[in-house]
Design a protein around this motif. Structure first.
Motif, PDB file in Angstrom:
ATOM      1  N   LEU A  16      11.515  45.979  18.289  1.00 43.42           N
ATOM      2  CA  LEU A  16      10.424  45.262  18.957  1.00 43.42           C
ATOM      3  C   LEU A  16      10.901  43.891  19.424  1.00 43.42           C
ATOM      4  CD1 LEU A  16       7.388  45.458  19.667  1.00 43.42           C
ATOM      5  CD2 LEU A  16       6.909  44.355  17.476  1.00 43.42           C
ATOM      6  N   MET A  17      11.644  43.195  18.569  1.00 44.99           N
ATOM      7  CA  MET A  17      12.139  41.858  18.914  1.00 44.99           C
ATOM      8  C   MET A  17      13.101  41.921  20.098  1.00 44.99           C
ATOM      9  SD  MET A  17      12.754  40.409  15.046  1.00 44.99           S
ATOM     10  CE  MET A  17      13.566  38.891  15.565  1.00 44.99           C
ATOM     11  N   ARG A  20      11.250  42.690  23.347  1.00 42.10           N
ATOM     12  CA  ARG A  20      10.511  41.520  23.846  1.00 42.10           C
ATOM     13  C   ARG A  20      11.432  40.385  24.274  1.00 42.10           C
ATOM     14  NH1 ARG A  20       5.976  40.878  19.047  1.00 42.10           N
ATOM     15  NH2 ARG A  20       4.560  42.542  19.726  1.00 42.10           N
ATOM     16  N   GLU A  22      13.192  38.629  22.133  1.00 44.36           N
ATOM     17  CA  GLU A  22      13.188  37.621  21.068  1.00 44.36           C
ATOM     18  C   GLU A  22      14.479  37.645  20.265  1.00 44.36           C
ATOM     19  OE1 GLU A  22       9.740  38.649  18.842  1.00 44.36           O
ATOM     20  OE2 GLU A  22       8.342  38.170  20.459  1.00 44.36           O
ATOM     21  N   TYR A  42      14.546  49.240  25.350  1.00 43.55           N
ATOM     22  CA  TYR A  42      15.726  48.382  25.375  1.00 43.55           C
ATOM     23  C   TYR A  42      16.878  49.193  25.944  1.00 43.55           C
ATOM     24  CZ  TYR A  42      15.853  50.984  20.996  1.00 43.55           C
ATOM     25  OH  TYR A  42      15.780  51.989  20.060  1.00 43.55           O
ATOM     26  N   PRO A 148      18.300  43.708  25.120  1.00 42.58           N
ATOM     27  CA  PRO A 148      17.189  43.600  26.084  1.00 42.58           C
ATOM     28  C   PRO A 148      17.579  44.146  27.454  1.00 42.58           C
ATOM     29  CG  PRO A 148      17.540  41.516  24.934  1.00 42.58           C
ATOM     30  CD  PRO A 148      18.715  42.392  24.615  1.00 42.58           C
TER      31      PRO A 148
END
Length: 199
Positions: A16-17, A20, A22, A42, A148
């Motif tokens: 999730l990070m 996003r 992050e 991703y 990402p």
């Protein structure tokens, strides 16, 4: 090319990070195939750190093979309850909580199979001394980083690729990865002694 800050978090949170933006990277991920990988939130790194063998753990009275799974996936209703990593395998799977609980569920017939990396699942299987579990080689997959889907991800991928290829060229990559992942070990828990996996 920079400083890496390492944090150990659940894989779902890591994904999730990264998705996003992050976090710059997460590890490990599997390269399943171009079509499946394109569906991910991703991107995967260009270079791989090695290969991991995945195993189907099913009940000895109802052993399940890779061919059986993919044949069943062609039908309208998939007949198996399989716990596995959240990936686009090409057939339905469920998330699992722990290896111990998943293996106990296979043993009790509450699910049909567990699909997971042999190094991760074999140790608890040996420790539990379950002798009614059947092991079947499912396949070998590249272990990669996930990044990402942004220009930043492309930048990080270039750095990782250069570093991994340098390790590969010097032989250090094999030296490191061979301590983590082994080729498929064809043994069955019916001969389980509770000893650690073969070196």
């Amino acid at each position: 090319a920079g400083r890496i800050i390492v944090a150990a978090v659940p894989l779902a949170r890591s994904a999730l990070m990264v998705g996003r933006g992050e976090a710059d990277m997460g590890f490990p991920a599997l390269r399943i195939g171009a079509a499946a990988d394109a569906q991910l939130p991703y991107r995967l790194s260009t270079a791989s750190t090695g290969q991991v063998s995945f195993v189907v753990y099913s009940h000895v009275r109802k052993p399940i093979t890779r061919d059986m799974i993919f044949q069943a996936a062609k039908g309208e209703a998939f007949p198996y309850a399989i716990e596995a990593p959240a990936k686009a395998w090409g057939f339905p799977t469920k998330r699992f909580t722990t290896f111990e609980s998943a293996l106990h569920k296979v043993s009790a017939g509450r699910i049909d199979a567990l699909l997971w990396a042999q190094e991760d699942a074999d140790l608890p299987l040996r420790q539990l001394r379950l002798r009614d579990i059947h092991r079947e080689h499912f396949g070998d997959f590249d272990t990669v980083f996930f990044l990402p889907r942004t220009p930043r991800g492309d930048f990080v991928d270039a750095i990782l690729t250069a570093a991994i290829e340098k390790l590969r060229h010097t032989g250090r990559l094999h030296e490191i990865s061979s301590k983590i992942y082994k080729a498929y070990d064809d043994w069955q828990p019916t001969t389980n002694t509770g000893e650690p996996p073969n070196p």
